[in-house]
Write an enzyme that holds these catalytic residues in place. Structure first.
Site, PDB file in Angstrom:
ATOM      1  N   THR A  56       0.825  -1.207   0.000  1.00  0.00           N
ATOM      2  CA  THR A  56       0.000   0.000   0.000  1.00  0.00           C
ATOM      3  C   THR A  56       0.857   1.254   0.000  1.00  0.00           C
ATOM      4  OG1 THR A  56      -1.702  -1.229   1.195  1.00  0.00           O
ATOM      5  CG2 THR A  56      -1.929   1.157   1.187  1.00  0.00           C
ATOM      6  N   TYR A  69       4.126 -12.214   5.401  1.00  0.00           N
ATOM      7  CA  TYR A  69       3.044 -11.641   4.602  1.00  0.00           C
ATOM      8  C   TYR A  69       2.780 -12.563   3.413  1.00  0.00           C
ATOM      9  CZ  TYR A  69       0.633  -8.002   1.766  1.00  0.00           C
ATOM     10  OH  TYR A  69      -0.252  -7.282   0.999  1.00  0.00           O
ATOM     11  N   LYS A 106       0.582 -11.897   8.236  1.00  0.00           N
ATOM     12  CA  LYS A 106      -0.515 -11.212   7.568  1.00  0.00           C
ATOM     13  C   LYS A 106      -0.974 -12.147   6.460  1.00  0.00           C
ATOM     14  CE  LYS A 106      -1.634  -7.195   4.680  1.00  0.00           C
ATOM     15  NZ  LYS A 106      -1.100  -6.010   3.963  1.00  0.00           N
ATOM     16  N   VAL A 122      -4.399  -6.172   9.186  1.00  0.00           N
ATOM     17  CA  VAL A 122      -3.516  -5.159   8.612  1.00  0.00           C
ATOM     18  C   VAL A 122      -4.335  -4.525   7.503  1.00  0.00           C
ATOM     19  CG1 VAL A 122      -1.328  -4.651   7.500  1.00  0.00           C
ATOM     20  CG2 VAL A 122      -1.453  -6.474   9.211  1.00  0.00           C
TER      21      VAL A 122
END
Length: 294
Positions: free
Chosen positions: A46, A134, A162, A204
C-alpha cells in the site's frame, strides 16, 4: 511483541513532483493514530514499495519512527524477492529504530515451499526484531502453505503472519497449529470480523485510513461479546472496503484520503490515478456510507 489489533498499511504521500512529501507524511501519521490505528506498516504494498528506492525506504522508516515517537509500533516492509537485499534493508530498518519488520513472500521468482522457508529463516537470523510474514498469493503468484507458516512460527522472532489468501480454512489451520503467542492478521479488510471469530489477532488494513474509528468500534464490540453489533458494523462497512479496492491499490485509498481532506498526493507509475468515473463512484459510496456509519 504485541502489534495491536488494528494495524494500518500506510500509504506513502507524494508531492506534485512524485517525491516523498514528509510534511504530508507527518499529517497522515497523526491522522491514523487519532483514528485508532494500533500500529503502522511503512513501505508495504500500500506504501508503493515496488517504486520506492532503498534510500527512500530507509528515510521513510527513520522519519516515521521519529514522528510516531513510541506511540504505536512501527513495522517496516523490508521483504522482497531478493534475500540478500532483504537482509540488508532489514538491518537498516533495525538501525532506524523500527519495532518490527514485515516480510512478503518472494514474488515473480516463484520459490518452492522450502525456498520460502529458507528465505525467511535467513532474514530472521539477521535481526533481533520481531517479524510478521506476509502471504499474498494474488500479488506474489505463489501461496505460502499453512504447513510452511507453521514451521516458520517455531523460529523465535517470527511472531505473526498477515494472511491475505482470503482462505479462512487456511487461517484456522495456522491458528490451531502455531504457538499461542503467534498472531494471525487478516490481510483483507472484509475478513476482519470472520478472522477474529476463528481466533485471529486483528487486521492489517487499508480501509482504516478512511474508517479507522468504525473499524476500531467493530473490533471493540467483538472483544466485549457484542457480536450482533459487530456484525452490523461489518456489513455496513463492506461497501467502502470494496470500493477501496475497485481499482489497483493504493489509487482508491489515496483518492479517498484526498477527498476527505488528508492530502497524500497521487501515485507513481505504473499505478494510475482514478478515472473521473471511478472517482465519482468512490465519492458516492463515501457520502452514502457517512450517513449509515454515523
Amino acid at each position: 511483541m504485541n502489534f495491536g489489533q488494528l494495524i494500518t498499511a500506510m500509504v506513502t504521500p507524494f508531492d506534485e513532483q512524485g517525491e516523498i512529501d514528509f510534511i504530508a507524511t507527518r499529517n497522515l501519521i497523526n491522522h491514523l493514530l487519532e483514528s485508532g490505528s494500533d500500529g503502522l506498516v511503512v513501505a508495504g504494498t500500500t506504501g508503493e514499495s515496488p517504486t520506492l528506492t532503498l534510500e527512500e525506504k530507509v528515510n521513510l522508516f527513520e522519519f516515521t519512527v521519529q514522528v510516531v515517537a513510541g506511540r504505536v509500533p512501527v513495522i517496516a516492509g523490508t521483504g522482497s524477492n531478493n534475500t540478500r537485499e532483504s537482509v540488508q534493508l532489514t538491518k537498516q530498518a533495525e538501525a532506524a529504530g523500527v519495532d518490527g519488520i514485515m516480510l512478503v513472500v518472494p514474488y515473480y521468482n516463484k520459490p518452492s515451499q522450502e525456498g520460502m522457508f529458507q528465505h525467511f529463516s535467513v532474514i530472521a537470523e539477521s535481526t533481533s526484531l520481531p517479524i510478521m510474514l506476509y502471504n499474498i498469493p494474488g500479488r506474489s503468484s505463489v501461496n505460502m502453505s499453512p504447513e510452511t507458516i507453521i514451521r516458520l512460527a517455531d523460529i523465535p522472532n517470527i511472531v505473526a503472519v498477515k494472511e491475505a489468501s482470503g482462505n479462512l480454512d487456511a487461517m484456522s489451520d495456522i491458528i490451531e497449529n502455531t504457538p499461542s503467542n503467534f498472531a494471525l492478521y487478516s490481510g483483507d479488510d472484509g475478513l476482519t470480523l470472520p478472522a477474529l471469530s476463528i481466533g485471529g489477532a486483528g487486521v492489517v488494513s487499508v480501509s482504516a485510513h478512511i474508517i479507522g474509528p468504525q473499524m476500531k468500534t467493530m473490533i471493540g464490540h467483538f472483544n466485549s461479546g457484542r457480536i450482533r453489533e459487530a456484525a452490523t458494523m461489518h456489513r455496513r462497512m463492506l461497501p467502502i472496503m470494496k470500493e477501496l479496492f475497485a481499482a489497483p491499490n493504493p489509487s482508491p485509498v489515496k483518492a479517498a484520503l484526498n477527498l476527505e481532506g488528508v492530502a497524500v498526493g497521487g501515485v507513481r507509475l505504473p499505478m494510475l490515478p482514478l478515472t473521473d468515473a471511478q472517482l465519482n463512484s468512490l465519492n458516492r459510496v463515501l457520502h452514502k456510507q457517512e450517513t449509515i456509519l454515523l
